[in-house]
Design a protein around this motif. Structure first.
Motif, PDB file in Angstrom:
ATOM      1  N   ASP A  96       8.663  -8.702  -9.348  1.00  0.00           N
ATOM      2  CA  ASP A  96       7.949  -9.743 -10.102  1.00  0.00           C
ATOM      3  C   ASP A  96       8.191  -9.650 -11.598  1.00  0.00           C
ATOM      4  O   ASP A  96       8.006 -10.629 -12.321  1.00  0.00           O
ATOM      5  CB  ASP A  96       6.453  -9.658  -9.816  1.00  0.00           C
ATOM      6  CG  ASP A  96       6.060 -10.554  -8.652  1.00  0.00           C
ATOM      7  OD1 ASP A  96       6.900 -11.345  -8.212  1.00  0.00           O
ATOM      8  OD2 ASP A  96       4.910 -10.453  -8.185  1.00  0.00           O
ATOM      9  N   THR A  97       8.560  -8.480 -12.074  1.00  0.00           N
ATOM     10  CA  THR A  97       8.830  -8.325 -13.503  1.00  0.00           C
ATOM     11  C   THR A  97      10.095  -9.054 -13.935  1.00  0.00           C
ATOM     12  O   THR A  97      10.297  -9.319 -15.114  1.00  0.00           O
ATOM     13  CB  THR A  97       8.963  -6.830 -13.853  1.00  0.00           C
ATOM     14  OG1 THR A  97       9.953  -6.238 -12.994  1.00  0.00           O
ATOM     15  CG2 THR A  97       7.627  -6.107 -13.654  1.00  0.00           C
ATOM     16  N   VAL A  98      10.962  -9.380 -12.969  1.00  0.00           N
ATOM     17  CA  VAL A  98      12.198 -10.104 -13.272  1.00  0.00           C
ATOM     18  C   VAL A  98      12.038 -11.591 -13.003  1.00  0.00           C
ATOM     19  O   VAL A  98      12.450 -12.433 -13.807  1.00  0.00           O
ATOM     20  CB  VAL A  98      13.368  -9.544 -12.438  1.00  0.00           C
ATOM     21  CG1 VAL A  98      14.638 -10.374 -12.660  1.00  0.00           C
ATOM     22  CG2 VAL A  98      13.619  -8.083 -12.786  1.00  0.00           C
ATOM     23  N   ARG A 129      16.654 -18.886 -15.360  1.00  0.00           N
ATOM     24  CA  ARG A 129      17.998 -19.238 -14.947  1.00  0.00           C
ATOM     25  C   ARG A 129      18.825 -17.978 -14.705  1.00  0.00           C
ATOM     26  O   ARG A 129      18.500 -16.884 -15.205  1.00  0.00           O
ATOM     27  CB  ARG A 129      18.685 -20.121 -15.981  1.00  0.00           C
ATOM     28  CG  ARG A 129      19.114 -19.399 -17.247  1.00  0.00           C
ATOM     29  CD  ARG A 129      19.878 -20.335 -18.176  1.00  0.00           C
ATOM     30  NE  ARG A 129      20.429 -19.613 -19.327  1.00  0.00           N
ATOM     31  CZ  ARG A 129      21.219 -20.168 -20.242  1.00  0.00           C
ATOM     32  NH1 ARG A 129      21.536 -21.455 -20.162  1.00  0.00           N
ATOM     33  NH2 ARG A 129      21.689 -19.453 -21.254  1.00  0.00           N
ATOM     34  N   SER A 130      19.907 -18.142 -13.924  1.00  0.00           N
ATOM     35  CA  SER A 130      20.802 -17.028 -13.610  1.00  0.00           C
ATOM     36  C   SER A 130      22.200 -17.556 -13.356  1.00  0.00           C
ATOM     37  O   SER A 130      22.375 -18.611 -12.748  1.00  0.00           O
ATOM     38  CB  SER A 130      20.308 -16.280 -12.364  1.00  0.00           C
ATOM     39  OG  SER A 130      21.249 -15.295 -11.953  1.00  0.00           O
ATOM     40  N   ASN A 131      23.202 -16.828 -13.820  1.00  0.00           N
ATOM     41  CA  ASN A 131      24.588 -17.091 -13.422  1.00  0.00           C
ATOM     42  C   ASN A 131      25.137 -15.937 -12.585  1.00  0.00           C
ATOM     43  O   ASN A 131      26.339 -15.863 -12.325  1.00  0.00           O
ATOM     44  CB  ASN A 131      25.481 -17.369 -14.634  1.00  0.00           C
ATOM     45  CG  ASN A 131      25.571 -16.177 -15.584  1.00  0.00           C
ATOM     46  OD1 ASN A 131      24.988 -15.115 -15.331  1.00  0.00           O
ATOM     47  ND2 ASN A 131      26.287 -16.351 -16.691  1.00  0.00           N
ATOM     48  N   ASP A 132      24.222 -15.050 -12.153  1.00  0.00           N
ATOM     49  CA  ASP A 132      24.590 -13.957 -11.260  1.00  0.00           C
ATOM     50  C   ASP A 132      23.413 -13.650 -10.327  1.00  0.00           C
ATOM     51  O   ASP A 132      22.863 -12.543 -10.340  1.00  0.00           O
ATOM     52  CB  ASP A 132      24.968 -12.707 -12.061  1.00  0.00           C
ATOM     53  CG  ASP A 132      25.677 -11.664 -11.201  1.00  0.00           C
ATOM     54  OD1 ASP A 132      25.870 -11.917  -9.986  1.00  0.00           O
ATOM     55  OD2 ASP A 132      26.033 -10.597 -11.736  1.00  0.00           O
ATOM     56  N   PRO A 133      23.026 -14.639  -9.494  1.00  0.00           N
ATOM     57  CA  PRO A 133      21.866 -14.424  -8.633  1.00  0.00           C
ATOM     58  C   PRO A 133      22.084 -13.358  -7.566  1.00  0.00           C
ATOM     59  O   PRO A 133      21.126 -12.735  -7.116  1.00  0.00           O
ATOM     60  CB  PRO A 133      21.621 -15.800  -8.018  1.00  0.00           C
ATOM     61  CG  PRO A 133      22.948 -16.493  -8.084  1.00  0.00           C
ATOM     62  CD  PRO A 133      23.593 -15.997  -9.327  1.00  0.00           C
ATOM     63  N   ALA A 135      23.426 -10.496  -7.960  1.00  0.00           N
ATOM     64  CA  ALA A 135      23.045  -9.227  -8.582  1.00  0.00           C
ATOM     65  C   ALA A 135      21.583  -9.207  -9.015  1.00  0.00           C
ATOM     66  O   ALA A 135      21.089  -8.167  -9.463  1.00  0.00           O
ATOM     67  CB  ALA A 135      23.944  -8.946  -9.783  1.00  0.00           C
ATOM     68  N   GLY A 136      20.899 -10.343  -8.902  1.00  0.00           N
ATOM     69  CA  GLY A 136      19.482 -10.381  -9.248  1.00  0.00           C
ATOM     70  C   GLY A 136      19.205 -10.406 -10.734  1.00  0.00           C
ATOM     71  O   GLY A 136      18.153  -9.935 -11.184  1.00  0.00           O
ATOM     72  N   ARG A 137      20.114 -10.978 -11.520  1.00  0.00           N
ATOM     73  CA  ARG A 137      19.926 -11.046 -12.975  1.00  0.00           C
ATOM     74  C   ARG A 137      19.399 -12.425 -13.362  1.00  0.00           C
ATOM     75  O   ARG A 137      20.058 -13.432 -13.111  1.00  0.00           O
ATOM     76  CB  ARG A 137      21.240 -10.760 -13.698  1.00  0.00           C
ATOM     77  CG  ARG A 137      21.792  -9.367 -13.429  1.00  0.00           C
ATOM     78  CD  ARG A 137      22.953  -9.055 -14.365  1.00  0.00           C
ATOM     79  NE  ARG A 137      23.483  -7.717 -14.113  1.00  0.00           N
ATOM     80  CZ  ARG A 137      24.541  -7.466 -13.351  1.00  0.00           C
ATOM     81  NH1 ARG A 137      25.187  -8.466 -12.766  1.00  0.00           N
ATOM     82  NH2 ARG A 137      24.959  -6.230 -13.172  1.00  0.00           N
ATOM     83  N   TRP A 138      18.231 -12.463 -13.982  1.00  0.00           N
ATOM     84  CA  TRP A 138      17.590 -13.706 -14.390  1.00  0.00           C
ATOM     85  C   TRP A 138      17.073 -13.580 -15.820  1.00  0.00           C
ATOM     86  O   TRP A 138      16.767 -12.477 -16.275  1.00  0.00           O
ATOM     87  CB  TRP A 138      16.419 -14.045 -13.461  1.00  0.00           C
ATOM     88  CG  TRP A 138      16.851 -14.372 -12.070  1.00  0.00           C
ATOM     89  CD1 TRP A 138      17.159 -13.484 -11.077  1.00  0.00           C
ATOM     90  CD2 TRP A 138      17.044 -15.681 -11.523  1.00  0.00           C
ATOM     91  NE1 TRP A 138      17.534 -14.148  -9.932  1.00  0.00           N
ATOM     92  CE2 TRP A 138      17.462 -15.499 -10.174  1.00  0.00           C
ATOM     93  CE3 TRP A 138      16.899 -16.970 -12.010  1.00  0.00           C
ATOM     94  CZ2 TRP A 138      17.733 -16.570  -9.336  1.00  0.00           C
ATOM     95  CZ3 TRP A 138      17.167 -18.039 -11.180  1.00  0.00           C
ATOM     96  CH2 TRP A 138      17.582 -17.843  -9.857  1.00  0.00           C
ATOM     97  N   GLU A 139      16.978 -14.737 -16.492  1.00  0.00           N
ATOM     98  CA  GLU A 139      16.414 -14.754 -17.835  1.00  0.00           C
ATOM     99  C   GLU A 139      15.481 -15.947 -17.988  1.00  0.00           C
ATOM    100  O   GLU A 139      15.730 -17.013 -17.412  1.00  0.00           O
ATOM    101  CB  GLU A 139      17.529 -14.845 -18.886  1.00  0.00           C
ATOM    102  CG  GLU A 139      18.384 -16.098 -18.795  1.00  0.00           C
ATOM    103  CD  GLU A 139      19.508 -16.105 -19.821  1.00  0.00           C
ATOM    104  OE1 GLU A 139      19.655 -15.104 -20.541  1.00  0.00           O
ATOM    105  OE2 GLU A 139      20.226 -17.129 -19.900  1.00  0.00           O
ATOM    106  N   PRO A 140      14.378 -15.782 -18.737  1.00  0.00           N
ATOM    107  CA  PRO A 140      13.480 -16.920 -18.967  1.00  0.00           C
ATOM    108  C   PRO A 140      14.119 -17.923 -19.914  1.00  0.00           C
ATOM    109  O   PRO A 140      14.870 -17.552 -20.829  1.00  0.00           O
ATOM    110  CB  PRO A 140      12.243 -16.263 -19.592  1.00  0.00           C
ATOM    111  CG  PRO A 140      12.752 -14.996 -20.207  1.00  0.00           C
ATOM    112  CD  PRO A 140      13.899 -14.541 -19.359  1.00  0.00           C
TER     113      PRO A 140
END
Length: 254
Positions: A96-98, A129-133, A135-140
């Motif tokens: 949830d922190t990501v 949004r993410s351009n590497d879902p 790998a689980g990388r997301w940014e607000p």
């Protein structure tokens, strides 16, 4: 609620002689199936209920094509899935922190090689949004008005948002600028329950109850210049739960 697994292409031929003689029916899986139906074989888990028993749940599924794969999100699933063939699915577990993946009824859209995510809220929610879902990388990105049961539809520079989940209020729609996410239109009312004319919208196991139904689960599809706004009713607690659709000439109707 929203759908998909195998398409069987039935190659069926009948040869009748005097309406008496019949050949065998042959069926095969299409080489490149493009239609899928339930059930999708997912390893979805029991949701966490504080101080209570867990309930196995993966409600409100939404699927978007992204690059050479499909992404599937569902409520209360500790993450999401990806697949290249719609048959074999890999689960990406996200804290949830990501990403707030424990939110109900997620909404997705793809723009400029990014996949965007927001969950249901009762007001403003953070768009990620993410351009590497994988790998689980997301940014607000920014907060937007997301409300409950949101759904996105992209056309040109417009980002259409549909939302609503209520026995009283209608399905709403608004237009955002796809690049700036600023609002471009007023909120409009798209549709509401009409149980007097739509018998399937009536509540109850056999559509027999008088109270107003829940109208929810908006989803927009365009085909040959016509726009199909799908919705669900009369409530997930009934065996009579079903989907309806309204058709319009533009994404905002009428």
């Amino acid at each position: 609620m929203k759908k998909q697994l195998f398409m069987l292409l039935a190659c069926t031929s009948f040869l009748w002689t005097g309406c008496q003689q019949e050949k065998e029916i042959h069926a095969r899986i299409a080489e490149s199936p493009k239609t899928f139906c339930n059930p999708v074989n997912l390893d979805y888990r029991f949701m966490v209920i504080e101080g209570g028993d867990g309930i196995r749940e993966a409600a409100d599924p939404v699927v978007v094509p992204y690059r050479d794969m499909y992404l599937l999100f569902a409520s209360k699933s500790s993450g999401y899935w990806y697949s290249k063939d719609f048959v074999n699915w890999d689960h990406v577990i996200i804290p949830d922190t990501v990403l707030p993946v424990e939110d109900y009824a997620p909404a997705l859209f793809v723009h400029n090689d990014y996949v965007y995510y927001v969950g249901s809220t009762h007001g403003k929610g953070m768009l990620y949004r993410s351009n590497d879902p994988v790998a689980g990388r997301w940014e607000p990105v920014r907060e937007i008005w997301s409300y409950w049961d949101p759904a996105f539809y992209v056309e040109g520079d417009n980002l259409y948002m549909y939302y609503g989940c209520s026995p009283i209020d209608p399905i709403h729609a608004r237009v955002l600028d796809l690049n700036t996410l600023e609002e471009k239109s007023e909120v409009i009312d798209c549709l509401n329950s009409d149980k007097e004319h739509h018998g399937w919208e009536r509540t109850g196991e056999q559509n027999e109850l008088p109270r107003r139904p829940y109208i929810e689960g908006a989803w927009m599809t365009e085909h040959n210049g016509r726009y199909y706004l799908q919705y669900a009713g009369p409530g997930t607690e009934w065996k009579s739960y079903a989907d309806g659709v309204y058709v319009g000439d533009t994404p905002m109707g009428p």
